[in-house]
Write a protein that holds these residues in place. Structure first.
Motif, PDB file in Angstrom:
ATOM      1  N   LEU A 276      33.470  49.674  28.577  1.00 43.50           N
ATOM      2  CA  LEU A 276      34.778  49.870  29.201  1.00 43.50           C
ATOM      3  C   LEU A 276      34.667  49.927  30.722  1.00 43.50           C
ATOM      4  CD1 LEU A 276      36.104  52.517  26.675  1.00 43.50           C
ATOM      5  CD2 LEU A 276      37.070  50.232  27.021  1.00 43.50           C
ATOM      6  N   LEU A 277      33.652  50.609  31.212  1.00 41.81           N
ATOM      7  CA  LEU A 277      33.461  50.696  32.659  1.00 41.81           C
ATOM      8  C   LEU A 277      33.106  49.333  33.260  1.00 41.81           C
ATOM      9  CD1 LEU A 277      31.563  54.094  32.879  1.00 41.81           C
ATOM     10  CD2 LEU A 277      33.852  53.612  33.755  1.00 41.81           C
ATOM     11  N   LEU A 278      32.337  48.547  32.530  1.00 48.29           N
ATOM     12  CA  LEU A 278      32.030  47.194  33.000  1.00 48.29           C
ATOM     13  C   LEU A 278      33.293  46.345  33.063  1.00 48.29           C
ATOM     14  CD1 LEU A 278      28.663  46.494  31.125  1.00 48.29           C
ATOM     15  CD2 LEU A 278      28.985  46.727  33.597  1.00 48.29           C
ATOM     16  N   SER A 279      34.198  46.548  32.124  1.00 46.77           N
ATOM     17  CA  SER A 279      35.474  45.823  32.152  1.00 46.77           C
ATOM     18  C   SER A 279      36.285  46.211  33.385  1.00 46.77           C
ATOM     19  CB  SER A 279      36.282  46.119  30.884  1.00 46.77           C
ATOM     20  OG  SER A 279      35.625  45.633  29.740  1.00 46.77           O
ATOM     21  N   ALA A 280      36.292  47.508  33.700  1.00 43.70           N
ATOM     22  CA  ALA A 280      37.001  47.956  34.905  1.00 43.70           C
ATOM     23  C   ALA A 280      36.352  47.376  36.156  1.00 43.70           C
ATOM     24  CB  ALA A 280      36.995  49.489  34.964  1.00 43.70           C
ATOM     25  N   GLN A 281      35.028  47.358  36.186  1.00 43.90           N
ATOM     26  CA  GLN A 281      34.303  46.819  37.336  1.00 43.90           C
ATOM     27  C   GLN A 281      34.588  45.329  37.514  1.00 43.90           C
ATOM     28  OE1 GLN A 281      29.913  46.424  37.101  1.00 43.90           O
ATOM     29  NE2 GLN A 281      29.832  47.769  38.895  1.00 43.90           N
ATOM     30  N   LYS A 282      34.617  44.602  36.412  1.00 41.89           N
ATOM     31  CA  LYS A 282      34.876  43.158  36.463  1.00 41.89           C
ATOM     32  C   LYS A 282      36.292  42.877  36.954  1.00 41.89           C
ATOM     33  CE  LYS A 282      34.872  39.026  33.523  1.00 41.89           C
ATOM     34  NZ  LYS A 282      34.647  38.518  32.135  1.00 41.89           N
ATOM     35  N   ALA A 283      37.272  43.622  36.439  1.00 34.37           N
ATOM     36  CA  ALA A 283      38.656  43.422  36.862  1.00 34.37           C
ATOM     37  C   ALA A 283      38.837  43.776  38.335  1.00 34.37           C
ATOM     38  CB  ALA A 283      39.591  44.260  35.991  1.00 34.37           C
ATOM     39  N   LEU A 284      38.165  44.832  38.791  1.00 32.93           N
ATOM     40  CA  LEU A 284      38.268  45.226  40.193  1.00 32.93           C
ATOM     41  C   LEU A 284      37.641  44.181  41.105  1.00 32.93           C
ATOM     42  CD1 LEU A 284      39.272  47.363  42.128  1.00 32.93           C
ATOM     43  CD2 LEU A 284      37.102  48.564  41.871  1.00 32.93           C
ATOM     44  N   LYS A 285      36.573  43.552  40.650  1.00 25.60           N
ATOM     45  CA  LYS A 285      35.966  42.479  41.438  1.00 25.60           C
ATOM     46  C   LYS A 285      36.957  41.325  41.623  1.00 25.60           C
ATOM     47  CE  LYS A 285      32.102  39.250  41.662  1.00 25.60           C
ATOM     48  NZ  LYS A 285      33.004  38.120  42.000  1.00 25.60           N
ATOM     49  N   LYS A 286      37.666  40.965  40.553  1.00 25.87           N
ATOM     50  CA  LYS A 286      38.664  39.894  40.662  1.00 25.87           C
ATOM     51  C   LYS A 286      39.778  40.304  41.617  1.00 25.87           C
ATOM     52  CE  LYS A 286      37.916  37.926  36.058  1.00 25.87           C
ATOM     53  NZ  LYS A 286      38.522  37.632  34.738  1.00 25.87           N
ATOM     54  N   TRP A 287      40.146  41.574  41.584  1.00 29.48           N
ATOM     55  CA  TRP A 287      41.182  42.069  42.499  1.00 29.48           C
ATOM     56  C   TRP A 287      40.705  41.947  43.937  1.00 29.48           C
ATOM     57  CZ3 TRP A 287      41.998  45.976  46.084  1.00 29.48           C
ATOM     58  CH2 TRP A 287      43.331  46.332  46.335  1.00 29.48           C
ATOM     59  N   PHE A 288      39.457  42.311  44.196  1.00 36.49           N
ATOM     60  CA  PHE A 288      38.909  42.207  45.548  1.00 36.49           C
ATOM     61  C   PHE A 288      38.713  40.746  45.964  1.00 36.49           C
ATOM     62  CE2 PHE A 288      38.057  46.716  45.654  1.00 36.49           C
ATOM     63  CZ  PHE A 288      38.002  47.006  47.013  1.00 36.49           C
ATOM     64  N   ASP A 289      38.533  39.841  45.019  1.00 32.78           N
ATOM     65  CA  ASP A 289      38.370  38.424  45.344  1.00 32.78           C
ATOM     66  C   ASP A 289      39.615  37.843  46.002  1.00 32.78           C
ATOM     67  OD1 ASP A 289      35.790  38.355  44.439  1.00 32.78           O
ATOM     68  OD2 ASP A 289      36.285  37.530  42.464  1.00 32.78           O
ATOM     69  N   LEU A 290      40.754  38.483  45.840  1.00 31.34           N
ATOM     70  CA  LEU A 290      41.992  38.022  46.469  1.00 31.34           C
ATOM     71  C   LEU A 290      42.112  38.492  47.922  1.00 31.34           C
ATOM     72  CD1 LEU A 290      44.504  38.726  43.543  1.00 31.34           C
ATOM     73  CD2 LEU A 290      43.448  36.546  44.159  1.00 31.34           C
ATOM     74  N   ILE A 291      41.131  39.260  48.373  1.00 32.30           N
ATOM     75  CA  ILE A 291      41.150  39.842  49.718  1.00 32.30           C
ATOM     76  C   ILE A 291      40.110  39.150  50.589  1.00 32.30           C
ATOM     77  CG2 ILE A 291      40.787  41.992  51.020  1.00 32.30           C
ATOM     78  CD1 ILE A 291      41.609  43.466  48.426  1.00 32.30           C
ATOM     79  N   ASP A 292      40.408  39.045  51.867  1.00 30.27           N
ATOM     80  CA  ASP A 292      39.460  38.437  52.793  1.00 30.27           C
ATOM     81  C   ASP A 292      38.107  39.146  52.687  1.00 30.27           C
ATOM     82  OD1 ASP A 292      38.220  38.539  55.793  1.00 30.27           O
ATOM     83  OD2 ASP A 292      39.223  36.626  55.410  1.00 30.27           O
ATOM     84  N   GLU A 293      37.048  38.362  52.532  1.00 34.86           N
ATOM     85  CA  GLU A 293      35.724  38.922  52.287  1.00 34.86           C
ATOM     86  C   GLU A 293      35.261  39.827  53.426  1.00 34.86           C
ATOM     87  OE1 GLU A 293      31.188  37.425  51.112  1.00 34.86           O
ATOM     88  OE2 GLU A 293      32.755  35.961  51.620  1.00 34.86           O
ATOM     89  N   LYS A 294      35.550  39.446  54.649  1.00 39.07           N
ATOM     90  CA  LYS A 294      35.127  40.259  55.793  1.00 39.07           C
ATOM     91  C   LYS A 294      35.821  41.623  55.773  1.00 39.07           C
ATOM     92  CE  LYS A 294      34.076  36.387  58.882  1.00 39.07           C
ATOM     93  NZ  LYS A 294      34.417  35.714  60.158  1.00 39.07           N
ATOM     94  N   ASP A 295      37.106  41.632  55.475  1.00 42.46           N
ATOM     95  CA  ASP A 295      37.832  42.903  55.394  1.00 42.46           C
ATOM     96  C   ASP A 295      37.248  43.789  54.301  1.00 42.46           C
ATOM     97  OD1 ASP A 295      39.455  42.059  57.414  1.00 42.46           O
ATOM     98  OD2 ASP A 295      41.188  41.619  56.160  1.00 42.46           O
ATOM     99  N   ALA A 296      36.930  43.186  53.167  1.00 37.04           N
ATOM    100  CA  ALA A 296      36.372  43.955  52.055  1.00 37.04           C
ATOM    101  C   ALA A 296      35.025  44.570  52.438  1.00 37.04           C
ATOM    102  CB  ALA A 296      36.225  43.074  50.820  1.00 37.04           C
ATOM    103  N   LEU A 297      34.185  43.795  53.119  1.00 38.68           N
ATOM    104  CA  LEU A 297      32.880  44.306  53.529  1.00 38.68           C
ATOM    105  C   LEU A 297      33.010  45.443  54.532  1.00 38.68           C
ATOM    106  CD1 LEU A 297      30.873  40.954  53.882  1.00 38.68           C
ATOM    107  CD2 LEU A 297      30.626  42.698  52.099  1.00 38.68           C
ATOM    108  N   VAL A 298      33.931  45.308  55.477  1.00 44.56           N
ATOM    109  CA  VAL A 298      34.146  46.362  56.467  1.00 44.56           C
ATOM    110  C   VAL A 298      34.637  47.636  55.786  1.00 44.56           C
ATOM    111  CG1 VAL A 298      35.553  47.069  58.436  1.00 44.56           C
ATOM    112  CG2 VAL A 298      34.561  44.780  58.379  1.00 44.56           C
TER     113      VAL A 298
END
Length: 307
Positions: A276-298
């Motif tokens: 279940l936690l891996l599912s949450a982690q995977k979904a959150l990664k997809k959510w972050f993929d919609l955000i500019d990578e530089k902003d996410a890293l900062v």
């Protein structure tokens, strides 16, 4: 002629009311989130197809600047608005690590200690939105959304204008109601509030959207007058973000329920919890993929230094 005109106006009003009810039900489904704990494999087939449909509807659009060639750029928000979601990511990543160790651990005392660590992360308040400036519930939709309606009313015939106004007012009322309901849900769920804080700060610039795709695809859309307006593009983008957010919320809710269950057992089994936690982690990664990578890293770097 007066009787015919009155009948036509009445028909238009009835059709407008019907479309308003349909649109309101669709809008509500974008915000609806079910927290019941059910087996993972029995969920999300409809949600997956819905996401694919939204992705395909927005794939023909990207953002560009006026001085550079067209390139894909996500709608943007200040990095500070991403900090609550970054804290959620750190908590989920840590929980995945602990659950992985729980599955491999054979010592009973060590397993109990890991369950308590997970309890601290998943069941106790984390204050993800600490330091975030509060956002009042808006009274009106975005200007670009209202402008799209204004343009449609300008093109509409005299008989269509009353119906168009009725639909717009109905959608705005439904939008306000949903915003109030969503604020109440945020108060009950820290993860929802953290993810919503970023999307509430997103800035969509309608002057920076251009139509892309192959020459044939663009020509076909133009010939068929099927080029999506800015309101449709924004609604599709936000719809995708909310669907992914709901995936995260569902997995987190199920993980909490599984953790509570395992804490009552004499011998904890962390395999389902890890899944279940891996599912949450995977979904959150997809959510972050919609955000500019530089902003996410900062944002991740800032939050990492908090602890």
């Amino acid at each position: 002629m007066g009787v015919v005109r009155d009948r036509l106006i009445l028909i238009m009003i009835c059709l407008a009311i019907r479309w308003f009810l349909i649109i309101a039900s669709i809008s509500a489904s974008s915000y609806y989130h079910v927290s019941a704990y059910v087996p993972m494999k029995s969920r999300a087939s409809n949600r997956r197809s819905a996401i694919n449909e939204i992705v395909s509807s927005t794939a023909a659009l990207l953002i560009c600047t006026k001085t550079r060639a067209a390139r894909a750029v996500a709608p943007f928000a200040p990095v500070d608005a991403l900090l609550p979601a970054a804290r959620v990511k750190i908590v989920i990543d840590r929980s995945v690590d602990i659950a992985s160790n729980l599955v491999a651990e054979e010592d009973a005392d060590a397993r109990i200690g890991m369950l308590h660590d997970l309890e601290s992360l998943l069941l106790k308040p984390q204050n993800f939105n600490r330091g975030a400036a509060p956002i009042d519930v808006p009274q009106r939709p975005a200007k670009s959304y209202l402008n799209a309606y204004a343009e449609y009313r300008n093109r509409a015939s005299v008989l269509e204008k009353p119906g168009a106004m009725l639909v717009q007012n109905g959608e705005i009322d439904a939008w306000r109601r949903l915003k109030r309901q969503e604020r109440a849900r945020e108060e009950a769920d820290e993860v929802r509030a953290a993810l919503n804080y970023y999307t509430s700060n997103l800035n969509f610039n309608p002057d920076r959207f251009v139509l892309t795709g192959t020459k044939e695809e663009r020509s076909k859309l133009i010939r068929e007058n099927s080029v999506p307006d800015i309101k449709t593009v924004i609604a599709s983008d936000m719809g995708l973000r909310y669907l992914l957010r709901n995936d995260i919320l569902t997995a987190c809710d199920d993980a909490r329920a599984e953790l509570r269950y395992q804490m009552k057992q004499s011998t904890a089994d962390g395999r389902d919890l890890l899944e279940l936690l891996l599912s949450a982690q995977k979904a959150l990664k997809k959510w972050f993929d919609l955000i500019d990578e530089k902003d996410a890293l900062v944002a991740m770097d800032i939050v990492s230094q908090e602890t």
